[in-house]
Design a protein around this motif. Structure first.
Motif, mmCIF file in Angstrom:
data_model
loop_
_atom_site.group_PDB
_atom_site.id
_atom_site.type_symbol
_atom_site.label_atom_id
_atom_site.label_comp_id
_atom_site.label_asym_id
_atom_site.label_seq_id
_atom_site.Cartn_x
_atom_site.Cartn_y
_atom_site.Cartn_z
ATOM 1 N N MET A 1 0.947 -1.242 -0.170
ATOM 2 C CA MET A 1 0.159 0.064 0.081
ATOM 3 C C MET A 1 0.966 1.332 0.074
ATOM 4 O O MET A 1 1.919 1.543 0.777
ATOM 5 C CB MET A 1 -0.911 0.130 1.192
ATOM 6 N N LYS A 2 0.610 2.311 -0.991
ATOM 7 C CA LYS A 2 1.298 3.422 -0.963
ATOM 8 C C LYS A 2 0.514 4.434 0.036
ATOM 9 O O LYS A 2 -0.358 4.917 -0.207
ATOM 10 C CB LYS A 2 1.439 4.015 -2.492
ATOM 11 N N ARG A 3 1.590 4.860 1.220
ATOM 12 C CA ARG A 3 0.848 5.875 1.990
ATOM 13 C C ARG A 3 1.838 7.056 2.038
ATOM 14 O O ARG A 3 2.934 7.057 1.707
ATOM 15 C CB ARG A 3 1.264 5.106 3.302
ATOM 16 N N LEU A 122 -12.269 18.397 3.308
ATOM 17 C CA LEU A 122 -11.301 17.350 2.554
ATOM 18 C C LEU A 122 -12.156 16.287 2.011
ATOM 19 O O LEU A 122 -12.029 15.806 0.934
ATOM 20 C CB LEU A 122 -10.053 17.084 3.274
ATOM 21 N N THR A 123 -12.871 15.814 3.118
ATOM 22 C CA THR A 123 -13.668 14.529 2.751
ATOM 23 C C THR A 123 -14.805 14.939 1.617
ATOM 24 O O THR A 123 -15.092 13.929 0.862
ATOM 25 C CB THR A 123 -14.559 14.197 4.339
ATOM 26 N N ILE A 124 -15.369 15.958 1.607
ATOM 27 C CA ILE A 124 -16.281 16.442 0.472
ATOM 28 C C ILE A 124 -15.594 16.521 -0.796
ATOM 29 O O ILE A 124 -15.829 15.797 -1.769
ATOM 30 C CB ILE A 124 -16.827 17.536 0.854
ATOM 31 N N CYS A 125 -14.329 16.980 -0.681
ATOM 32 C CA CYS A 125 -13.582 17.208 -2.088
ATOM 33 C C CYS A 125 -13.389 15.765 -2.624
ATOM 34 O O CYS A 125 -13.468 15.553 -3.688
ATOM 35 C CB CYS A 125 -12.226 18.037 -1.870
ATOM 36 N N LEU A 126 -12.966 14.845 -1.805
ATOM 37 C CA LEU A 126 -12.502 13.530 -2.126
ATOM 38 C C LEU A 126 -13.765 12.596 -2.819
ATOM 39 O O LEU A 126 -13.614 11.939 -3.737
ATOM 40 C CB LEU A 126 -11.829 12.683 -1.130
ATOM 41 N N LYS A 127 -14.861 13.105 -2.125
ATOM 42 C CA LYS A 127 -16.041 12.424 -2.505
ATOM 43 C C LYS A 127 -16.339 12.643 -3.926
ATOM 44 O O LYS A 127 -16.877 11.887 -4.818
ATOM 45 C CB LYS A 127 -17.279 12.645 -1.668
ATOM 46 N N LEU A 128 -16.368 14.117 -4.115
ATOM 47 C CA LEU A 128 -16.758 14.547 -5.435
ATOM 48 C C LEU A 128 -15.683 14.321 -6.547
ATOM 49 O O LEU A 128 -16.357 14.181 -7.673
ATOM 50 C CB LEU A 128 -16.878 16.237 -5.235
ATOM 51 N N LEU A 129 -14.499 14.235 -6.222
ATOM 52 C CA LEU A 129 -13.349 13.579 -7.037
ATOM 53 C C LEU A 129 -13.585 11.943 -7.440
ATOM 54 O O LEU A 129 -13.093 11.659 -8.331
ATOM 55 C CB LEU A 129 -12.139 14.011 -6.512
ATOM 56 N N ARG A 130 -14.422 11.435 -6.656
ATOM 57 C CA ARG A 130 -14.661 10.078 -6.537
ATOM 58 C C ARG A 130 -13.158 9.192 -6.435
ATOM 59 O O ARG A 130 -13.073 8.221 -7.054
ATOM 60 C CB ARG A 130 -15.334 9.471 -7.762
ATOM 61 N N TRP A 131 -12.616 9.743 -5.416
ATOM 62 C CA TRP A 131 -11.084 9.127 -5.172
ATOM 63 C C TRP A 131 -11.494 8.129 -3.883
ATOM 64 O O TRP A 131 -11.808 8.654 -2.977
ATOM 65 C CB TRP A 131 -9.983 10.136 -4.758
ATOM 66 N N PRO A 132 -10.934 6.833 -4.008
ATOM 67 C CA PRO A 132 -11.246 5.929 -2.786
ATOM 68 C C PRO A 132 -10.127 5.890 -1.899
ATOM 69 O O PRO A 132 -10.174 5.008 -1.146
ATOM 70 C CB PRO A 132 -11.245 4.763 -3.857
ATOM 71 N N VAL A 133 -9.175 6.902 -1.902
ATOM 72 C CA VAL A 133 -8.257 6.840 -1.250
ATOM 73 C C VAL A 133 -8.537 7.004 0.428
ATOM 74 O O VAL A 133 -9.580 7.560 0.755
ATOM 75 C CB VAL A 133 -7.400 8.188 -1.391
ATOM 76 N N LYS A 134 -7.804 6.157 0.921
ATOM 77 C CA LYS A 134 -8.202 6.294 2.579
ATOM 78 C C LYS A 134 -7.368 7.331 3.275
ATOM 79 O O LYS A 134 -6.435 7.636 3.202
ATOM 80 C CB LYS A 134 -7.705 4.976 3.054
ATOM 81 N N HIS A 143 4.976 3.971 14.534
ATOM 82 C CA HIS A 143 4.079 2.455 14.419
ATOM 83 C C HIS A 143 3.715 2.531 12.840
ATOM 84 O O HIS A 143 2.998 1.308 12.797
ATOM 85 C CB HIS A 143 3.116 2.036 15.497
ATOM 86 N N ILE A 144 3.920 3.526 12.147
ATOM 87 C CA ILE A 144 3.266 3.257 10.497
ATOM 88 C C ILE A 144 4.328 2.807 9.870
ATOM 89 O O ILE A 144 5.564 2.889 9.717
ATOM 90 C CB ILE A 144 2.963 4.988 10.153
ATOM 91 N N PRO A 145 3.947 1.934 8.939
ATOM 92 C CA PRO A 145 4.843 1.041 8.303
ATOM 93 C C PRO A 145 5.553 2.177 6.804
ATOM 94 O O PRO A 145 4.766 3.167 7.071
ATOM 95 C CB PRO A 145 4.133 -0.024 7.486
ATOM 96 N N ASP A 146 6.011 1.630 6.076
ATOM 97 C CA ASP A 146 6.476 2.530 5.102
ATOM 98 C C ASP A 146 5.562 3.620 4.592
ATOM 99 O O ASP A 146 4.457 3.360 4.219
ATOM 100 C CB ASP A 146 7.003 1.858 3.771
ATOM 101 N N PHE A 147 6.116 5.116 4.655
ATOM 102 C CA PHE A 147 5.340 5.829 4.221
ATOM 103 C C PHE A 147 6.172 7.071 3.688
ATOM 104 O O PHE A 147 7.465 7.243 3.878
ATOM 105 C CB PHE A 147 4.163 6.510 5.061
ATOM 106 N N LEU A 148 5.725 7.808 2.628
ATOM 107 C CA LEU A 148 6.345 8.919 1.807
ATOM 108 C C LEU A 148 5.923 10.186 2.771
ATOM 109 O O LEU A 148 4.758 10.473 2.656
ATOM 110 C CB LEU A 148 6.105 8.915 0.373
ATOM 111 N N ASP A 149 6.925 10.785 3.423
ATOM 112 C CA ASP A 149 6.582 12.229 3.793
ATOM 113 C C ASP A 149 6.667 13.422 2.881
ATOM 114 O O ASP A 149 7.795 13.705 2.561
ATOM 115 C CB ASP A 149 7.825 12.141 5.017
ATOM 116 N N GLN A 150 5.579 13.820 2.684
ATOM 117 C CA GLN A 150 5.358 15.151 2.140
ATOM 118 C C GLN A 150 5.189 16.445 2.701
ATOM 119 O O GLN A 150 4.679 17.371 2.265
ATOM 120 C CB GLN A 150 4.578 14.951 0.882
#
Length: 207
Positions: A1-3, A122-134, A143-150
């Motif tokens: 999973m890409k985080r 943000l939740t509304i924007c993602l809903k309107l974009l139809r993005w399934p991102v968690k 305790h978070i496994p590999d993630f890209l820090d931006q």
């Protein structure tokens, strides 16, 4: 999973969304300290004769607090100013009447926490974009496994072309002869509707 770990912004820019285009999960950190001159409380929209920055006033001067403890200052009546600006900018946009009703209740809610306010938008924007991102809210990254820090990369003080996230892909805007890149996601949503997601995908820089 890409985080990807990102800062929470107020109605984020197209660059912000381009930067998370491939993410399956985005990580938000409410205990990070508030930074002045950030997008946490500001966004940019296109009016008839200029680009306007909308800023949410906060309580206290230069507060050294975690983001989730930053409180909105409602003494300045800013919601009506922002709503009037958004309606003036996009009232005649093709998809304004379909999408604006999603945002209106948030502005009318008198939400005390800027973190909560931004998260709802943000939740509304993602809903309107139809993005399934968690979207995950993280207290501690240990305790978070590999993630890209931006985090702290997309800031108003530096132009988007200095970073490697966003390449403008022009779409029809309401005002001006020249395309104005990297505005709030509102500009893209109201102008392009269901096609907004495709515009963002073509605007993401390929590594």
């Amino acid at each position: 999973m890409k985080r990807i770990a990102v800062d929470l912004h107020y109605l984020p820019t197209l660059e912000w969304f381009s930067a998370i285009i491939d993410a399956e999960e985005i990580l938000l950190f409410p205990k990070n300290q508030y930074q002045r001159q950030s997008y946490f409380n500001r966004t940019r929209i296109l009016l008839a004769n200029k680009v306007e920055t909308l800023s949410i006033p906060i309580q206290g001067r230069r507060p050294r607090l975690p983001l989730d403890q930053i409180k909105i200052d409602y003494s300045q009546k800013w919601p009506s100013i922002h709503l009037r600006g958004i309606q003036s900018a996009y009232g005649k946009a093709p998809f304004f009447e379909f999408f604006f009703p999603y945002f209106l209740p948030v502005f009318e809610s008198q939400t005390e926490s800027l973190w909560e306010f931004n998260t709802r938008l943000l939740t509304i924007c993602l809903k309107l974009l139809r993005w399934p991102v968690k979207v995950s809210v993280v207290e501690d990254s240990a305790h978070i496994p590999d993630f890209l820090d931006q985090r702290r990369l997309i800031v108003p003080s530096r132009p988007f072309w200095e970073r490697n996230f966003y390449q403008p892909n022009a779409y029809p805007q309401l005002f001006g002869l020249d395309f104005e890149p990297n505005l709030s996601i509102l500009d893209l949503l109201f102008c392009m509707g269901p096609e907004a997601g495709n515009v963002l995908k073509s605007s993401a820089k390929k590594e």
